[in-house]
Design a protein around this motif. Structure first.
Motif, PDB file in Angstrom:
ATOM      1  N   LYS A  76      -2.227  -3.809  -5.714  1.00 15.42           N
ATOM      2  CA  LYS A  76      -1.234  -3.362  -4.742  1.00 15.42           C
ATOM      3  C   LYS A  76       0.119  -3.826  -5.265  1.00 15.42           C
ATOM      4  N   THR A  77       1.074  -2.915  -5.362  1.00 12.31           N
ATOM      5  CA  THR A  77       2.400  -3.303  -5.842  1.00 12.31           C
ATOM      6  C   THR A  77       3.485  -2.406  -5.252  1.00 12.31           C
ATOM      7  N   ASP A  78       4.631  -3.030  -4.995  1.00 13.52           N
ATOM      8  CA  ASP A  78       5.801  -2.258  -4.570  1.00 13.52           C
ATOM      9  C   ASP A  78       6.491  -1.645  -5.778  1.00 13.52           C
ATOM     10  N   ASN A  79       6.229  -2.197  -6.967  1.00 15.61           N
ATOM     11  CA  ASN A  79       7.044  -1.856  -8.132  1.00 15.61           C
ATOM     12  C   ASN A  79       6.514  -0.601  -8.842  1.00 15.61           C
ATOM     13  N   ASP A  80       7.279   0.484  -8.747  1.00 15.27           N
ATOM     14  CA  ASP A  80       6.814   1.766  -9.300  1.00 15.27           C
ATOM     15  C   ASP A  80       6.642   1.699 -10.821  1.00 15.27           C
ATOM     16  N   ALA A 129       0.587   6.495  -4.647  1.00 18.73           N
ATOM     17  CA  ALA A 129       1.921   5.916  -4.836  1.00 18.73           C
ATOM     18  C   ALA A 129       2.594   5.665  -3.491  1.00 18.73           C
ATOM     19  N   ASP A 130       1.898   6.015  -2.403  1.00 19.50           N
ATOM     20  CA  ASP A 130       2.493   5.761  -1.086  1.00 19.50           C
ATOM     21  C   ASP A 130       1.365   5.505  -0.081  1.00 19.50           C
ATOM     22  N   LYS A 165      10.143   0.523   1.467  1.00 19.38           N
ATOM     23  CA  LYS A 165       9.659   0.743   0.098  1.00 19.38           C
ATOM     24  C   LYS A 165       8.243   1.314   0.147  1.00 19.38           C
ATOM     25  N   ASN A 166       7.975   2.287  -0.717  1.00 17.97           N
ATOM     26  CA  ASN A 166       6.599   2.788  -0.824  1.00 17.97           C
ATOM     27  C   ASN A 166       5.729   1.722  -1.494  1.00 17.97           C
ATOM     28  N   ILE A 167       4.467   1.679  -1.085  1.00 22.14           N
ATOM     29  CA  ILE A 167       3.522   0.709  -1.661  1.00 22.14           C
ATOM     30  C   ILE A 167       2.492   1.482  -2.483  1.00 22.14           C
ATOM     31  N   ASN A 168       2.325   1.051  -3.729  1.00 22.72           N
ATOM     32  CA  ASN A 168       1.356   1.686  -4.633  1.00 22.72           C
ATOM     33  C   ASN A 168       0.022   0.940  -4.575  1.00 22.72           C
ATOM     34  N   TYR A 169      -1.048   1.707  -4.713  1.00 17.82           N
ATOM     35  CA  TYR A 169      -2.376   1.071  -4.736  1.00 17.82           C
ATOM     36  C   TYR A 169      -3.278   1.840  -5.700  1.00 17.82           C
ATOM     37  N   VAL A 170      -3.982   1.108  -6.524  1.00 16.74           N
ATOM     38  CA  VAL A 170      -5.011   1.741  -7.367  1.00 16.74           C
ATOM     39  C   VAL A 170      -6.245   0.845  -7.405  1.00 16.74           C
ATOM     40  N   GLN A 171      -7.391   1.503  -7.371  1.00 16.81           N
ATOM     41  CA  GLN A 171      -8.688   0.805  -7.455  1.00 16.81           C
ATOM     42  C   GLN A 171      -9.450   1.399  -8.627  1.00 16.81           C
ATOM     43  N   TRP A 172      -9.972   0.554  -9.504  1.00 15.39           N
ATOM     44  CA  TRP A 172     -10.678   1.072 -10.669  1.00 15.39           C
ATOM     45  C   TRP A 172     -11.824   0.160 -11.082  1.00 15.39           C
TER      46      TRP A 172
END
Ligand SMILES: C[S@@+](CC[C@H](N)C(=O)[O-])C[C@H]1O[C@@H](n2cnc3c(N)ncnc32)[C@H](O)[C@@H]1O
Length: 217
Positions: free
Chosen positions: A153-157, A179-180, A206-213
């Motif tokens: 989870k990150t705010d930083n694009d 991305a949001d 700020k949009n919050i990014n999330y990725v799960q892998w």
């Protein structure tokens, strides 16, 4: 260092749910049995700061163990104190540099890793510090078990784009990405847990990014 920070550093050293530096090595391969006294899966939160994911996930999933990892003792103090006050037994904190993670966890010991709002380290010269660079990813892959899952989870694009590049370069499987997060249909109770830094970013829209892998091919 300010008085309050010094007090927290001193107090955290007395907490039974906090392990610091080399003392963590004695649990390598035995966190569940030796530290928690059970055989439940172990989940890590890296760059945990005050440990909001560690503490809240532990409450939601009493059948798993959670360890928050950060090198700032005054931040860890917050999560550790809450866990002690609320009697949450499946929580621990490890104060180390994440660079030394392989000295503290054995191969296949971990079932999930959360990275929550890591420092983005945008300068090219700081790539070695980015917690999703190829060297860190290789370490996470080693300590994760066969079905291990990664979450970021990150705010930083920029950091998010960098991480997706690493995941794609390694041809890893992504399960979820957005991305949001809060405008996506992925939001659930787990992804709605908000960290200290996340609240600050949300306060300025700020949009919050999330990725799960996974590393599993
Ligand atoms: C921006 S803060 C995020 C804290 C928390 N996850 C949150 O969202 O509120 C980044 C955290 O990463 C920790 N950190 C950064 N690099 C680290 C490293 N190499 N080893 C251990 N901790 C690290 C810092 O101490 C800091 O607490």
């Amino acid at each position: 260092m300010g008085k309050d920070k010094l007090r927290k550093f001193a107090e955290v050293a007395t907490f039974e749910n906090v392990v610091q530096l080399d003392a963590g090595k004695e649990y390598k391969g035995q966190w569940a049995s030796k530290f928690f006294g059970n055989n439940m899966p172990v989940v890590l939160e890296l760059a945990c700061g005050k440990g909001e994911y560690t503490v809240n996930l532990a409450k939601m999933f009493p059948n798993k163990n959670f360890i928050g990892v950060d090198y700032k003792g005054n931040r860890i103090w917050r999560g550790a104190k809450t866990a002690l006050e609320e009697g949450i037994k499946n929580v621990g904190f490890l104060r180390i540099q994440i660079e030394t993670i392989l000295e503290h966890f054995a191969e296949n010991e971990i079932s999930e890793i959360w990275i929550t709002f890591p420092d983005p380290q945008p300068q090219e010269s700081r790539e070695k510090k980015r917690l999703t660079n190829p060297i860190f990813l290789e370490r996470y892959k080693l300590i994760l078990n066969q079905d291990g899952i990664m979450h970021l989870k990150t705010d930083n694009d920029g950091f998010y784009a960098y991480t997706l590049e690493q995941i794609d370069a390694l041809k890893l499987t992504k399960f979820k990405e957005t991305a949001d997060l809060y405008k996506s249909n992925l939001v659930d109770d787990v992804l709605s847990i908000k960290t200290y830094y996340e609240r600050k970013y949300l306060a300025v829209d700020k949009n919050i990014n999330y990725v799960q892998w996974t590393f599993k091919k």
